[in-house]
Design a protein around this motif. Sequence first.
Motif, PDB file in Angstrom:
ATOM      1  N   ARG A   1      -7.829   7.478  -7.557  1.00 22.95           N
ATOM      2  CA  ARG A   1      -6.392   7.818  -7.515  1.00 22.95           C
ATOM      3  C   ARG A   1      -5.966   8.002  -6.052  1.00 22.95           C
ATOM      4  NH1 ARG A   1      -7.520  10.996 -12.134  1.00 22.95           N
ATOM      5  NH2 ARG A   1      -7.952  12.875 -10.778  1.00 22.95           N
ATOM      6  N   ALA A   2      -6.547   8.500  -5.109  1.00 20.65           N
ATOM      7  CA  ALA A   2      -6.375   8.815  -3.749  1.00 20.65           C
ATOM      8  C   ALA A   2      -6.152   7.410  -3.113  1.00 20.65           C
ATOM      9  CB  ALA A   2      -7.466   9.770  -3.116  1.00 20.65           C
ATOM     10  N   ALA A   3      -7.146   6.506  -3.367  1.00 19.65           N
ATOM     11  CA  ALA A   3      -7.120   5.343  -2.611  1.00 19.65           C
ATOM     12  C   ALA A   3      -5.878   4.486  -3.110  1.00 19.65           C
ATOM     13  CB  ALA A   3      -8.495   4.322  -3.135  1.00 19.65           C
ATOM     14  N   GLU A   4      -5.508   4.703  -4.519  1.00 22.25           N
ATOM     15  CA  GLU A   4      -4.263   3.974  -4.944  1.00 22.25           C
ATOM     16  C   GLU A   4      -3.130   4.647  -4.122  1.00 22.25           C
ATOM     17  OE1 GLU A   4      -5.883   2.608  -9.235  1.00 22.25           O
ATOM     18  OE2 GLU A   4      -4.822   4.527  -8.985  1.00 22.25           O
ATOM     19  N   ALA A   5      -2.990   5.981  -4.196  1.00 23.13           N
ATOM     20  CA  ALA A   5      -2.039   6.499  -3.303  1.00 23.13           C
ATOM     21  C   ALA A   5      -1.697   6.060  -1.920  1.00 23.13           C
ATOM     22  CB  ALA A   5      -2.019   8.107  -3.376  1.00 23.13           C
ATOM     23  N   GLN A   6      -2.948   5.871  -1.154  1.00 22.98           N
ATOM     24  CA  GLN A   6      -3.086   5.664   0.085  1.00 22.98           C
ATOM     25  C   GLN A   6      -2.302   4.020   0.121  1.00 22.98           C
ATOM     26  OE1 GLN A   6      -3.623   7.067   2.748  1.00 22.98           O
ATOM     27  NE2 GLN A   6      -3.299   5.363   4.017  1.00 22.98           N
ATOM     28  N   LEU A   7      -2.645   3.138  -0.949  1.00 19.06           N
ATOM     29  CA  LEU A   7      -2.119   1.922  -0.831  1.00 19.06           C
ATOM     30  C   LEU A   7      -0.565   1.782  -1.155  1.00 19.06           C
ATOM     31  CD1 LEU A   7      -2.385  -1.312  -1.008  1.00 19.06           C
ATOM     32  CD2 LEU A   7      -2.933  -1.029  -3.361  1.00 19.06           C
ATOM     33  N   HIS A   8      -0.392   2.800  -1.906  1.00 22.05           N
ATOM     34  CA  HIS A   8       1.166   2.889  -2.090  1.00 22.05           C
ATOM     35  C   HIS A   8       1.968   3.083  -0.787  1.00 22.05           C
ATOM     36  CE1 HIS A   8       0.827   1.986  -6.147  1.00 22.05           C
ATOM     37  NE2 HIS A   8       0.303   3.177  -6.556  1.00 22.05           N
ATOM     38  N   VAL A   9       1.509   4.224   0.040  1.00 25.88           N
ATOM     39  CA  VAL A   9       2.066   4.650   1.206  1.00 25.88           C
ATOM     40  C   VAL A   9       2.008   3.507   2.386  1.00 25.88           C
ATOM     41  CG1 VAL A   9       1.632   6.132   3.303  1.00 25.88           C
ATOM     42  CG2 VAL A   9       1.300   7.228   0.945  1.00 25.88           C
ATOM     43  N   LEU A  10       0.793   2.864   2.453  1.00 24.46           N
ATOM     44  CA  LEU A  10       0.994   1.896   3.275  1.00 24.46           C
ATOM     45  C   LEU A  10       1.854   0.407   2.972  1.00 24.46           C
ATOM     46  CD1 LEU A  10      -2.915   1.226   3.769  1.00 24.46           C
ATOM     47  CD2 LEU A  10      -1.353   2.202   5.319  1.00 24.46           C
ATOM     48  N   GLU A  11       2.155   0.018   1.578  1.00 22.47           N
ATOM     49  CA  GLU A  11       3.250  -0.757   1.147  1.00 22.47           C
ATOM     50  C   GLU A  11       4.386  -0.189   1.414  1.00 22.47           C
ATOM     51  OE1 GLU A  11       0.568  -2.589  -2.578  1.00 22.47           O
ATOM     52  OE2 GLU A  11       2.162  -1.001  -2.959  1.00 22.47           O
TER      53      GLU A  11
ATOM     54  N   GLN B   1      -4.239  -2.952   7.116  1.00 25.71           N
ATOM     55  CA  GLN B   1      -4.639  -1.869   6.448  1.00 25.71           C
ATOM     56  C   GLN B   1      -4.511  -1.943   4.877  1.00 25.71           C
ATOM     57  OE1 GLN B   1      -2.209   1.188   8.309  1.00 25.71           O
ATOM     58  NE2 GLN B   1      -3.031   0.962  10.348  1.00 25.71           N
ATOM     59  N   ILE B   2      -3.403  -2.678   4.488  1.00 20.42           N
ATOM     60  CA  ILE B   2      -3.399  -3.022   3.223  1.00 20.42           C
ATOM     61  C   ILE B   2      -4.336  -3.332   2.608  1.00 20.42           C
ATOM     62  CG2 ILE B   2      -1.993  -4.047   1.223  1.00 20.42           C
ATOM     63  CD1 ILE B   2       0.717  -3.048   2.686  1.00 20.42           C
ATOM     64  N   GLU B   3      -4.987  -4.626   3.283  1.00 19.16           N
ATOM     65  CA  GLU B   3      -6.123  -5.203   2.419  1.00 19.16           C
ATOM     66  C   GLU B   3      -7.266  -4.509   2.549  1.00 19.16           C
ATOM     67  OE1 GLU B   3      -6.063  -8.112   1.172  1.00 19.16           O
ATOM     68  OE2 GLU B   3      -3.986  -8.338   1.668  1.00 19.16           O
ATOM     69  N   VAL B   4      -7.558  -3.505   3.435  1.00 22.34           N
ATOM     70  CA  VAL B   4      -8.544  -2.547   3.525  1.00 22.34           C
ATOM     71  C   VAL B   4      -8.171  -1.508   2.212  1.00 22.34           C
ATOM     72  CG1 VAL B   4      -9.487  -0.763   4.899  1.00 22.34           C
ATOM     73  CG2 VAL B   4      -8.723  -2.771   6.019  1.00 22.34           C
ATOM     74  N   ALA B   5      -7.287  -1.107   2.339  1.00 21.09           N
ATOM     75  CA  ALA B   5      -6.988  -0.082   1.064  1.00 21.09           C
ATOM     76  C   ALA B   5      -7.550  -0.957  -0.167  1.00 21.09           C
ATOM     77  CB  ALA B   5      -5.570   0.245   1.052  1.00 21.09           C
ATOM     78  N   LYS B   6      -6.996  -2.282  -0.592  1.00 16.83           N
ATOM     79  CA  LYS B   6      -6.919  -2.756  -1.805  1.00 16.83           C
ATOM     80  C   LYS B   6      -8.683  -2.942  -1.853  1.00 16.83           C
ATOM     81  CE  LYS B   6      -2.938  -5.478  -1.962  1.00 16.83           C
ATOM     82  NZ  LYS B   6      -2.259  -7.004  -1.932  1.00 16.83           N
ATOM     83  N   ALA B   7      -9.520  -3.253  -0.686  1.00 21.67           N
ATOM     84  CA  ALA B   7     -10.918  -3.372  -0.739  1.00 21.67           C
ATOM     85  C   ALA B   7     -11.553  -2.011  -1.069  1.00 21.67           C
ATOM     86  CB  ALA B   7     -11.381  -3.785   0.503  1.00 21.67           C
ATOM     87  N   THR B   8     -10.893  -1.124  -0.722  1.00 22.48           N
ATOM     88  CA  THR B   8     -11.548   0.178  -1.040  1.00 22.48           C
ATOM     89  C   THR B   8     -11.184   0.690  -2.391  1.00 22.48           C
ATOM     90  OG1 THR B   8     -10.895   1.148   1.326  1.00 22.48           O
ATOM     91  CG2 THR B   8     -11.257   2.927  -0.383  1.00 22.48           C
ATOM     92  N   ILE B   9     -10.096   0.268  -2.961  1.00 16.87           N
ATOM     93  CA  ILE B   9      -9.743   0.607  -4.471  1.00 16.87           C
ATOM     94  C   ILE B   9     -10.803  -0.349  -5.090  1.00 16.87           C
ATOM     95  CG2 ILE B   9      -8.226  -0.058  -6.267  1.00 16.87           C
ATOM     96  CD1 ILE B   9      -5.960   0.586  -4.195  1.00 16.87           C
ATOM     97  N   GLN B  10     -11.164  -1.407  -4.965  1.00 16.83           N
ATOM     98  CA  GLN B  10     -12.303  -2.159  -5.514  1.00 16.83           C
ATOM     99  C   GLN B  10     -13.383  -1.642  -5.663  1.00 16.83           C
ATOM    100  OE1 GLN B  10     -11.557  -4.735  -7.485  1.00 16.83           O
ATOM    101  NE2 GLN B  10      -9.349  -4.701  -6.977  1.00 16.83           N
ATOM    102  N   GLU B  11     -13.727  -0.965  -4.465  1.00 20.85           N
ATOM    103  CA  GLU B  11     -14.947  -0.264  -4.279  1.00 20.85           C
ATOM    104  C   GLU B  11     -15.032   1.000  -5.045  1.00 20.85           C
ATOM    105  OE1 GLU B  11     -17.670   2.129  -0.860  1.00 20.85           O
ATOM    106  OE2 GLU B  11     -15.754   1.427  -0.475  1.00 20.85           O
ATOM    107  N   LYS B  12     -13.977   1.508  -5.094  1.00 25.72           N
ATOM    108  CA  LYS B  12     -14.016   2.757  -5.968  1.00 25.72           C
ATOM    109  C   LYS B  12     -13.906   2.696  -7.669  1.00 25.72           C
ATOM    110  CE  LYS B  12     -13.673   5.382  -2.241  1.00 25.72           C
ATOM    111  NZ  LYS B  12     -14.777   6.093  -2.054  1.00 25.72           N
ATOM    112  N   LYS B  13     -13.226   1.421  -7.775  1.00 27.79           N
ATOM    113  CA  LYS B  13     -13.233   1.133  -9.283  1.00 27.79           C
ATOM    114  C   LYS B  13     -14.970   0.643  -9.666  1.00 27.79           C
ATOM    115  CE  LYS B  13      -8.522  -0.796  -9.956  1.00 27.79           C
ATOM    116  NZ  LYS B  13      -7.765  -1.935 -10.153  1.00 27.79           N
ATOM    117  N   ALA B  14     -15.565  -0.119  -8.599  1.00 25.69           N
ATOM    118  CA  ALA B  14     -16.963  -0.514  -8.813  1.00 25.69           C
ATOM    119  C   ALA B  14     -17.698   0.838  -9.154  1.00 25.69           C
ATOM    120  CB  ALA B  14     -17.252  -1.278  -7.794  1.00 25.69           C
TER     121      ALA B  14
END
Length: 352
Positions: free
Chosen positions: A104-114, A196-209
């Motif tokens: 959830r924290a990674a998804e929130a960070q993605l929303h901030v960056l977007e 940074q958005i691409e990094v955040a998306k990769a982080t989200i994928q990592e957290k999902k994994a």
Amino acid sequence: MSTALKKYEKTDRILVRITYLVALFILIGLIIWGVFSMIHHWRYETTNDAQVKEYINPILSRTNGYVQEVKYKDHEHVKMGDTLVVLDRNEALVQQDIAKAKLRAAEAQLHVLESNQNTSNVSSGVNQSQINAAKAQLYQQQKEYERYKNLLDNNAVTPQRFEDIQTKLKVAEANFESVKRSYQTSLSKTTDVGAQIEVAKATIQEKKADLNKILLDLKYAIITAPTNGYMGKKNLQIGQLVQKGQTIGFIVDKNQSKWIEANFEETQIAALHEGQKANITIDAFPGETFKGTIEAFSAATGSQFSLLPPDNATGNFVKITQRFPVRIKLTDNENSLEQLRAGMSAEVSVPK
């Protein structure tokens, strides 16, 4: 001669005759047995070095944990999907909550960056408009400068007024350059936010994994029967630590058919071939004969597959007749084979 002596002699003669008769019957029986044995060995290739075989599958733990429940007993019949062992899942549940929070924290960070990217895009649009305005103002000041320069050349305007127009031109040029740099800065910021958005998306994928791995561990904490069959001996105890990949038990697979593994001597192999019929007797059921078909021959003798195969080049050579494992498929119906168990001794006869 006394009557008693005659009686004893008569008894001895009877015993001798009985002994002769018994010996004669035994001799006749041995002759008959020998004849039938010779006929049998002449017509069949036989071996008593044979066993009933079944697939015995290991049951492995796919995660670490402490045993919470053991739901099977020794030699119990189980069906595919039946729960055998339950591992403690409390720690995995805590890890699941932590993984969900990180996701959830990674998804929130993605929303901030977007949101920052949208703001940067808007700023870039504003800067583009400012560039157009500054460019128009610069063009106007350049025309004004050229007009006043001509007037100055014709002494139609004072030098003070021309200097004022010249200053305004420089200000317009500086303003135009400043607005262009602001536009370039906004574009760079947009690019940085995109990265940074691409990094955040990769982080989200990592957290999902990570979360999926924990969910798998929770699933693997419940160990089920991989097939229908009979369990072996129960060796687990409640509270015991189980490691990933550890064998927790064995199951005799009933979804796959039984077969006979007969070890024939190398001198017998020449008379055998695939598809040949075979008669099997099981030591546990001496009055019953099972039918089979030769299915396959081993590619090497049994000794070659041993942990330490013999090396005849060492000099201590003693010739020993080798044996080849032969797989024989049982062709009787499954109901008649149900009584057979893996490891039972058998005797196999194959017609020549």
